[in-house]
Design a protein around this motif. Structure first.
Motif, PDB file in Angstrom:
ATOM      1  N   SER A 178      -1.436 -66.120  12.762  1.00 57.84           N
ATOM      2  CA  SER A 178      -1.023 -67.430  13.271  1.00 57.84           C
ATOM      3  C   SER A 178      -1.867 -67.764  14.490  1.00 57.84           C
ATOM      4  O   SER A 178      -2.142 -66.895  15.324  1.00 57.84           O
ATOM      5  CB  SER A 178       0.463 -67.434  13.647  1.00 57.84           C
ATOM      6  N   LEU A 179      -2.261 -69.032  14.595  1.00 61.13           N
ATOM      7  CA  LEU A 179      -3.138 -69.481  15.677  1.00 61.13           C
ATOM      8  C   LEU A 179      -2.438 -70.553  16.503  1.00 61.13           C
ATOM      9  O   LEU A 179      -1.942 -71.541  15.960  1.00 61.13           O
ATOM     10  CB  LEU A 179      -4.438 -70.038  15.093  1.00 61.13           C
ATOM     11  N   PHE A 180      -2.393 -70.342  17.817  1.00 61.32           N
ATOM     12  CA  PHE A 180      -1.825 -71.319  18.744  1.00 61.32           C
ATOM     13  C   PHE A 180      -2.963 -71.984  19.520  1.00 61.32           C
ATOM     14  O   PHE A 180      -3.762 -71.293  20.156  1.00 61.32           O
ATOM     15  CB  PHE A 180      -0.883 -70.643  19.749  1.00 61.32           C
ATOM     16  N   PHE A 181      -3.028 -73.313  19.478  1.00 61.02           N
ATOM     17  CA  PHE A 181      -3.961 -74.052  20.324  1.00 61.02           C
ATOM     18  C   PHE A 181      -3.236 -74.438  21.616  1.00 61.02           C
ATOM     19  O   PHE A 181      -2.167 -75.053  21.567  1.00 61.02           O
ATOM     20  CB  PHE A 181      -4.434 -75.337  19.635  1.00 61.02           C
ATOM     21  N   ILE A 182      -3.805 -74.082  22.756  1.00 60.28           N
ATOM     22  CA  ILE A 182      -3.203 -74.457  24.031  1.00 60.28           C
ATOM     23  C   ILE A 182      -4.244 -75.187  24.873  1.00 60.28           C
ATOM     24  O   ILE A 182      -5.449 -75.092  24.623  1.00 60.28           O
ATOM     25  CB  ILE A 182      -2.649 -73.233  24.793  1.00 60.28           C
ATOM     26  N   ASP A 183      -3.773 -75.937  25.883  1.00 61.69           N
ATOM     27  CA  ASP A 183      -4.710 -76.710  26.700  1.00 61.69           C
ATOM     28  C   ASP A 183      -4.965 -76.099  28.067  1.00 61.69           C
ATOM     29  O   ASP A 183      -5.814 -76.581  28.806  1.00 61.69           O
ATOM     30  CB  ASP A 183      -4.232 -78.159  26.861  1.00 61.69           C
ATOM     31  N   VAL A 214       6.684 -54.205  10.567  1.00 63.92           N
ATOM     32  CA  VAL A 214       6.846 -55.037  11.764  1.00 63.92           C
ATOM     33  C   VAL A 214       7.359 -54.234  12.951  1.00 63.92           C
ATOM     34  O   VAL A 214       7.123 -54.600  14.110  1.00 63.92           O
ATOM     35  CB  VAL A 214       7.778 -56.248  11.493  1.00 63.92           C
ATOM     36  N   ASN A 215       8.055 -53.119  12.669  1.00 66.50           N
ATOM     37  CA  ASN A 215       8.580 -52.300  13.761  1.00 66.50           C
ATOM     38  C   ASN A 215       7.582 -51.260  14.255  1.00 66.50           C
ATOM     39  O   ASN A 215       7.869 -50.526  15.205  1.00 66.50           O
ATOM     40  CB  ASN A 215       9.863 -51.588  13.322  1.00 66.50           C
ATOM     41  N   SER A 216       6.419 -51.209  13.615  1.00 59.03           N
ATOM     42  CA  SER A 216       5.454 -50.160  13.967  1.00 59.03           C
ATOM     43  C   SER A 216       4.571 -50.542  15.153  1.00 59.03           C
ATOM     44  O   SER A 216       3.788 -49.722  15.623  1.00 59.03           O
ATOM     45  CB  SER A 216       4.572 -49.838  12.754  1.00 59.03           C
ATOM     46  N   PHE A 217       4.700 -51.780  15.641  1.00 65.36           N
ATOM     47  CA  PHE A 217       3.829 -52.235  16.728  1.00 65.36           C
ATOM     48  C   PHE A 217       4.637 -52.597  17.970  1.00 65.36           C
ATOM     49  O   PHE A 217       5.761 -53.103  17.875  1.00 65.36           O
ATOM     50  CB  PHE A 217       3.030 -53.472  16.294  1.00 65.36           C
ATOM     51  N   ARG A 218       4.043 -52.333  19.131  1.00 63.23           N
ATOM     52  CA  ARG A 218       4.620 -52.798  20.388  1.00 63.23           C
ATOM     53  C   ARG A 218       4.442 -54.313  20.469  1.00 63.23           C
ATOM     54  O   ARG A 218       3.414 -54.853  20.053  1.00 63.23           O
ATOM     55  CB  ARG A 218       3.942 -52.127  21.578  1.00 63.23           C
ATOM     56  N   ILE A 219       5.422 -54.982  21.047  1.00 60.51           N
ATOM     57  CA  ILE A 219       5.351 -56.443  21.091  1.00 60.51           C
ATOM     58  C   ILE A 219       4.159 -56.924  21.910  1.00 60.51           C
ATOM     59  O   ILE A 219       3.579 -57.977  21.634  1.00 60.51           O
ATOM     60  CB  ILE A 219       6.676 -57.039  21.632  1.00 60.51           C
ATOM     61  N   ASP A 220       3.754 -56.144  22.913  1.00 59.70           N
ATOM     62  CA  ASP A 220       2.586 -56.518  23.718  1.00 59.70           C
ATOM     63  C   ASP A 220       1.309 -56.574  22.887  1.00 59.70           C
ATOM     64  O   ASP A 220       0.359 -57.279  23.242  1.00 59.70           O
ATOM     65  CB  ASP A 220       2.374 -55.511  24.854  1.00 59.70           C
ATOM     66  N   ASP A 221       1.287 -55.826  21.786  1.00 62.77           N
ATOM     67  CA  ASP A 221       0.052 -55.688  21.013  1.00 62.77           C
ATOM     68  C   ASP A 221      -0.078 -56.689  19.874  1.00 62.77           C
ATOM     69  O   ASP A 221      -1.159 -56.810  19.288  1.00 62.77           O
ATOM     70  CB  ASP A 221      -0.040 -54.268  20.435  1.00 62.77           C
ATOM     71  N   ILE A 222       1.002 -57.389  19.536  1.00 57.48           N
ATOM     72  CA  ILE A 222       0.925 -58.253  18.346  1.00 57.48           C
ATOM     73  C   ILE A 222       0.350 -59.632  18.658  1.00 57.48           C
ATOM     74  O   ILE A 222       0.030 -60.394  17.752  1.00 57.48           O
ATOM     75  CB  ILE A 222       2.302 -58.407  17.663  1.00 57.48           C
ATOM     76  N   HIS A 223       0.223 -59.973  19.943  1.00 56.82           N
ATOM     77  CA  HIS A 223      -0.376 -61.276  20.285  1.00 56.82           C
ATOM     78  C   HIS A 223      -1.484 -61.075  21.300  1.00 56.82           C
ATOM     79  O   HIS A 223      -1.388 -60.254  22.207  1.00 56.82           O
ATOM     80  CB  HIS A 223       0.685 -62.245  20.816  1.00 56.82           C
ATOM     81  N   LYS A 224      -2.555 -61.819  21.116  1.00 59.33           N
ATOM     82  CA  LYS A 224      -3.702 -61.744  22.013  1.00 59.33           C
ATOM     83  C   LYS A 224      -4.248 -63.143  22.243  1.00 59.33           C
ATOM     84  O   LYS A 224      -3.990 -64.065  21.469  1.00 59.33           O
ATOM     85  CB  LYS A 224      -4.808 -60.854  21.427  1.00 59.33           C
ATOM     86  N   GLY A 225      -5.030 -63.255  23.311  1.00 60.35           N
ATOM     87  CA  GLY A 225      -5.662 -64.534  23.602  1.00 60.35           C
ATOM     88  C   GLY A 225      -7.141 -64.357  23.816  1.00 60.35           C
ATOM     89  O   GLY A 225      -7.569 -63.367  24.414  1.00 60.35           O
ATOM     90  N   TYR A 226      -7.916 -65.310  23.311  1.00 61.24           N
ATOM     91  CA  TYR A 226      -9.347 -65.310  23.620  1.00 61.24           C
ATOM     92  C   TYR A 226      -9.657 -66.567  24.411  1.00 61.24           C
ATOM     93  O   TYR A 226      -9.445 -67.680  23.939  1.00 61.24           O
ATOM     94  CB  TYR A 226     -10.219 -65.278  22.365  1.00 61.24           C
ATOM     95  N   PHE A 227     -10.159 -66.385  25.637  1.00 60.39           N
ATOM     96  CA  PHE A 227     -10.552 -67.499  26.489  1.00 60.39           C
ATOM     97  C   PHE A 227     -11.894 -67.150  27.114  1.00 60.39           C
ATOM     98  O   PHE A 227     -12.086 -66.049  27.619  1.00 60.39           O
ATOM     99  CB  PHE A 227      -9.513 -67.741  27.585  1.00 60.39           C
ATOM    100  N   SER A 228     -12.794 -68.089  27.095  1.00 63.87           N
ATOM    101  CA  SER A 228     -14.154 -67.807  27.547  1.00 63.87           C
ATOM    102  C   SER A 228     -14.349 -68.009  29.040  1.00 63.87           C
ATOM    103  O   SER A 228     -15.446 -67.905  29.539  1.00 63.87           O
ATOM    104  CB  SER A 228     -15.147 -68.695  26.795  1.00 63.87           C
ATOM    105  N   LEU A 245       0.103 -76.399  20.785  1.00 65.75           N
ATOM    106  CA  LEU A 245       0.922 -76.438  22.006  1.00 65.75           C
ATOM    107  C   LEU A 245       0.214 -77.260  23.072  1.00 65.75           C
ATOM    108  O   LEU A 245      -0.074 -76.788  24.168  1.00 65.75           O
ATOM    109  CB  LEU A 245       1.169 -75.016  22.521  1.00 65.75           C
ATOM    110  N   LYS A 246      -0.082 -78.487  22.741  1.00 70.69           N
ATOM    111  CA  LYS A 246      -0.814 -79.338  23.673  1.00 70.69           C
ATOM    112  C   LYS A 246      -0.556 -80.783  23.325  1.00 70.69           C
ATOM    113  O   LYS A 246      -0.115 -81.107  22.227  1.00 70.69           O
ATOM    114  CB  LYS A 246      -2.320 -79.050  23.619  1.00 70.69           C
ATOM    115  N   HIS A 247      -0.852 -81.665  24.291  1.00 72.07           N
ATOM    116  CA  HIS A 247      -0.695 -83.094  24.055  1.00 72.07           C
ATOM    117  C   HIS A 247      -1.802 -83.583  23.138  1.00 72.07           C
ATOM    118  O   HIS A 247      -2.958 -83.210  23.291  1.00 72.07           O
ATOM    119  CB  HIS A 247      -0.750 -83.875  25.365  1.00 72.07           C
ATOM    120  N   SER A 248      -1.419 -84.428  22.204  1.00 73.05           N
ATOM    121  CA  SER A 248      -2.419 -85.020  21.325  1.00 73.05           C
ATOM    122  C   SER A 248      -3.131 -86.141  22.061  1.00 73.05           C
ATOM    123  O   SER A 248      -2.548 -86.851  22.857  1.00 73.05           O
ATOM    124  CB  SER A 248      -1.732 -85.581  20.077  1.00 73.05           C
TER     125      SER A 248
END
Length: 649
Positions: free
Chosen positions: A51-56, A102-116, A178-181
């Motif tokens: 799943s991909l979240f777009f944020i501003d 789904v229980n085999s992963f720590r919650i900290d590890d299931i989401h990541k962000g890439y920002f340049s 997750l941003k204003h259009s």
């Protein structure tokens, strides 16, 4: 949308930052639910779901502490809260293999962000930051094979640069904005990050030859948009239609590729040689304009049946005419978008009516600048506010409406043009319980203080004296409670301000040069009329109400009138106020009557006026009272007839 109180709400927008937090939380929640639903279906097939979240703003997902260590910010915290709630509620419904996964992963590890960029919007320079971010960068941007492994815990990705970086992944099944259009956002670009045929853990593409009838069931993308269903669907279909548009300029390249088929089924590919002959013929006849588009001359000749084709096209004459009309309609449609032509007069100065002694007499009475003082009793304000809150306050429960629909499997231009390529609009509505509002903390007194400019002590006294059942509504919907209580207090405050305000004329006066309008632009067919009794030869109106009012004031009972310039302002607690009109009437016994008018479509119903406008009108009445001249009257009127009624009474 513009509300009666003047608030403007754009697509994807919400009123108040706290309200926005609720909206974003709901979006994150629905994305997680959709993700888990898809993941349950595809896990057994060995297909990784992303799943991909777009944020501003990067700072909404993570921030840096004093030691340059990353710390979860709002979206990161909300994601983990909602994920844990959903997992706890649904874990019993999972089969054992998926539950173990789904229980085999720590919650900290299931989401990541890439920002340049770093927290200051600059490239990262510290070794620790580069090392930490390089792993996320390599995983998300480069190592797609690892990211698609079921052993890799990352399943949710937050990014604000995926579009710019050109990133996509075949296994993105949910996209959440997750941003204003805004007008520059491309819906096709956004959803394009998920419009790829997915692969399984072995890298095998799950195409139609492999899945047969289940292809679209597997390869479906869910978009959790931040705007309304209608807005998103309409924008997406328009973009798709625009991308399918053909050139309408009649060029050699375009024309040579056209294939004509007549009613007998005979086919003709125009080709380069014939295309060149057609362009020469149409240019000579004026059918093609200098801009390369089909001209109105061609359409006119088709209409009066004088349009002729070269001999080689005789058998396809009907099809050629249809082609010409279609090309012209698209070109004309594009040309219709834009501003109407404005004719510039240059500097507009008053005419001879301005110099009439009657207008100069009126101007000398109202051209003094003013100041004011206010006396408000805080005890009365508290009592009035408490009574109004107890009588008026009703806070609604937070309701969520989620619309869902599906893109048709096969796109047709006619469906896109009719805005119906997306089928279904299933709506789900539910009320949020208190615990579902999240862990947002509220500074109740501080928010009301900020929006009423009252002291904390006064606000606390008001809240302490309202009925218990009214105060308990704060738990039901904190944001609406704050907004409504603030509005009620401000309304009571405004009423007291009107009764407690006192105006004084100063020695300063408005100069007559404010009546000179530089760079006056007008359009007689649109917003400007020629007038007789006005101090200018032309009048530019702001509304149909003003336009009609001005037209009717070229009456014999009017000596002269002026639409007061924008620089003529009356100071009020709600900001400066600019009355609409100054009018001089022929009165009885050759005594002129001076009237300062405000034109509104409905002056009686305050709900039809913005609250600030209604209050400014009340303050203006106080200002004109301070002029202490019985021949000057001020009021709000809806039309010229009402103005005359007030003059005669």
């Amino acid at each position: 949308i513009e509300f009666l109180n003047g608030t403007k709400l754009l697509a994807g927008g919400v009123v108040g930052s706290v309200q926005e937090k609720h909206l974003r939380r709901i979006q994150i929640r629905e994305t997680i639910k959709s993700h888990i639903q898809k993941e349950k279906e595809l896990y057994a097939k060995g297909i990784k779901v992303l799943s991909l979240f777009f944020i501003d703003e990067v700072a909404k997902y993570r921030v840096y502490d004093g030691n340059s260590q990353t710390v979860k910010a709002e979206y990161g915290e909300v994601f983990e809260e909602e994920y844990q709630k959903i997992l706890k509620a649904e874990i019993g419904l999972f089969d054992s293999a998926y539950a173990k996964y789904v229980n085999s992963f720590r919650i900290d590890d299931i989401h990541k962000g890439y920002f340049s960029v770093d927290k200051k919007g600059k490239p990262k320079t510290k070794a620790s930051e580069i090392e930490k971010d390089s792993s996320a960068y390599d995983l998300i941007m480069k190592d797609k094979e690892k990211l698609l492994s079921l052993k890799e815990p990352t399943r949710f990705i937050f990014s604000h640069s995926a579009l710019k970086e050109g990133w996509d992944n075949p296994n993105v099944f949910q996209i959440c904005t997750l941003k204003h259009s805004n007008s520059t956002d491309s819906k096709r670009q956004e959803i394009g990050r998920g419009l790829r045929i997915c692969v399984d853990k072995h890298g095998i593409r799950q195409d139609e030859s492999l899945l047969d009838g289940a292809f679209f069931d597997v390869n479906s993308l869910t978009v959790i948009a931040s705007e309304s269903y209608d807005e998103f669907a309409s924008s997406l279909q328009k973009e798709i239609l625009d991308s399918l548009s053909r050139e309408t300029k009649i060029t050699l390249k375009v024309l040579s590729q056209i294939i004509l088929i007549n009613d007998d089924g005979m086919e003709l590919k125009i080709g380069d040689k014939l295309a060149k002959n057609i362009i020469e013929d149409w240019t000579q006849k004026g059918y093609i304009g200098e801009d390369g588009f089909i001209s109105d001359v061609a359409i006119k000749d088709i209409g009066n049946k004088s349009f002729e084709v070269i001999p080689q096209l005789k058998l396809w004459e009907k099809q050629v005419k249809e082609l010409v009309k279609k090309a012209n309609s698209v070109a004309v449609l594009g040309g219709m978008i834009g501003n109407g032509k404005n004719e510039t007069v240059g500097e507009l100065k008053p005419n001879d009516n301005f110099d009439k002694k009657e207008f100069q007499a009126l101007w000398s009475k109202i051209n003094a600048k003013a100041t004011y003082t206010i006396n408000v009793d805080s005890v009365i304000l508290k009592n009035e506010s408490v009574e109004a809150i107890n009588q008026q306050l009703e806070v609604s429960k937070v309701k969520v409406i989620i619309s869902s629909s599906s893109q048709k499997e096969h796109l047709a231009v006619e469906n896109l043009e009719k805005n119906n390529s997306i089928m279904g609009n299933e709506k789900k509505e539910y009320e949020l319980l208190n615990h579902e509002l999240g862990s947002t903390k509220y500074d109740l007194v501080g928010e009301i203080e900020k929006n009423t400019s009252l002291t904390r002590k006064t606000i606390v006294n008001i809240l302490a004296e309202i009925k218990e059942d009214k105060f308990n509504q704060f738990k039901t919907n904190p944001e609406e409670f704050i907004i409504k209580v603030t509005n009620i207090i401000n309304t009571q405050k405004a009423k007291l301000l009107v009764s407690g305000i006192k105006y004084f004329k100063t020695e300063d006066k408005y100069e007559t040069d404010i009546f000179t309008i530089p760079n006056f632009k007008y359009n007689l067919s649109k917003d400007t009329i020629e007038v007789k009794n006005h101090i200018y030869d032309y009048l530019k109106s702001d509304s149909q109400v003003e336009r009609k009012f001005a037209e009717e004031m070229d009456d014999s009972q009017i000596v002269v009138y002026a639409k007061l310039p924008n620089n003529f302002k009356i100071p009020t607690p709600m900001g400066n106020y600019n009355p609409d009109w100054a009018v001089v009437f022929n009165g009885d016994n050759k005594k002129d009557i001076y009237f300062i008018a405000e034109t509104k479509g409905n002056c009686i119903d305050e709900l039809q006026l913005k609250r600030s406008e209604a209050l400014k009108i009340e303050y203006a009445k106080k200002y004109f009272e301070c002029l202490n001249d019985e021949n000057i009257r001020y009021d709000c009127v809806k039309d010229y007839g009402e103005l005359m009624d007030k003059i005669l009474t």
